[in-house]
Scaffold this motif. Sequence first.
Motif: not given
Ligand code: C2O
Length: 466
Positions: A107-111, A146-152, A446-450, A398-402
């Motif tokens: 579970v990733h806690w986005h943002g 915010y939102w939460y979702h898997p990171h796999m 950090l990654h593209c969120h498509i 573009f999304h950066l974690h943390g």
């Molecule tokens: Cu919404 Cu790397 O995540």
Amino acid sequence: MHTKIAIALFLFVAPAALAGCAPQDGEPADPGLVGCDVPVLPDLDPAPGVVEVDLVADETPWSIAAGVDVPGFAYEGQVPGPMIVVDAGSTLRVHFRNDLDTMPTTVHWHGLRVPDTQDGVPMIMNPVQPGGTFEYEFVVPDPGFYWYHPHMSSDLTIDKGLYGLLWVRDPAGEPQASCDLPVALDDVTITSAGTVREPGMHDRMTGSIGSTLLANGRADRRVEVRPGAWVLLRMVNVANARYFDLAFDGGPFTVLGTDGGWLEDPYETERLVVAPSERYVVAVKADGLPGDELALVTYREPVHPGGSDPLGPGPNTVMRLLLSGDPASEPAPVPPTVALPAWDPAPASLAHTWVLDQEMMSLTIDGASWPDVPMVSVPGNQLTYFGVRNDAPGRHPFHLHGQRFQVVAADGVPETRRAWKDSVDVPAGTTLTIASELDNPGHWMLHCHINEHGEDGMMAELEVTP
Ligand code: C2O
Ligand code: CU
């Protein structure tokens, strides 16, 4: 099933007909019709300053419209997963269990600016195997939506419904409106076999653009509000690839907040583009008479120039507000006053510029695909500027974690609206300059969120040293 889907798709085009639809056994007459509340995960710890919740990911039928149930993935059996509500500064403790049949997950806690060990990325934590558990615990620093979702396998798992809402309340006070409505904006494609069409090879470059729009997990979403009420929409785009280009029947949006907090100067706009994983908190006024319906609609906003959309140019309805009950008379919601630091739109130097690009059949950052992208390492706890340059023909969110950041310039043009972001659209051919205080040391993705792009390798790692 085929007829039901045909009916549902027809209803999607003409949702007003929905009210006349015969209820299925055990279903309420109009399951898409709700009030302003969304389900909230119960807090199991009565102590102040701590929110403790149980969270289970499982495979479950997902009811997308009256009579249309598809096999889905869900947190707590619901799409979206029940909202986690926590005050900024409090501790969140999550007892997570993976009941998916075969897929490991996280579970990733986005943002949220959490310790990297709690960030839910498989690079740092071991994936939670089917039947396994993990306990997440961290302090939640910043108010926001915010939102939460898997990171796999996020292209598959999020598309099948594995996402939930997370509201971090502001101790300085939240804007008040008689309807406070969190909304997950999504899209899916339902196959003729009655399943969510899974992303495949053909989606690698474009991302999967769904043919059915969903608000909080349903295509027939209607929300009852009182005539004249102010409605606070806390919106997150959880779609794999669709950019929503929103408009509202009843008048303009007043934009109050972005990913990680309030704006200094709320502004009005008729149209609002929400890229995948971005959040916006907006106010709209539900003016009209009892029985009126006001639609939230979206227009085509292609990922690639000239890119197609199974729904055409729009407007297409995402959800409706149904005016009912006594008229409301209330002041417009006002967010707390904030002051965001004013950073240099033309910094003398950049710590690094990430270059997003597309080669023959792969999506790249700095010329390579994850996990081969060289790691960038920078010292933390100081104001640091980065570039994000998009050399690809399409746009990338573009999304950066943390960390939280501000966009200070786009192609050198200063950004006049200061806002806390963790996700931002990078249009084709554009270079954004972003700035962050990097006050959360650790290893961050950090990654593209498509999601198809992220899974395909448009992902990199930033090390922030203490
Ligand atoms: Cu919404 Cu790397 O995540
Ligand atoms: Cu992308």
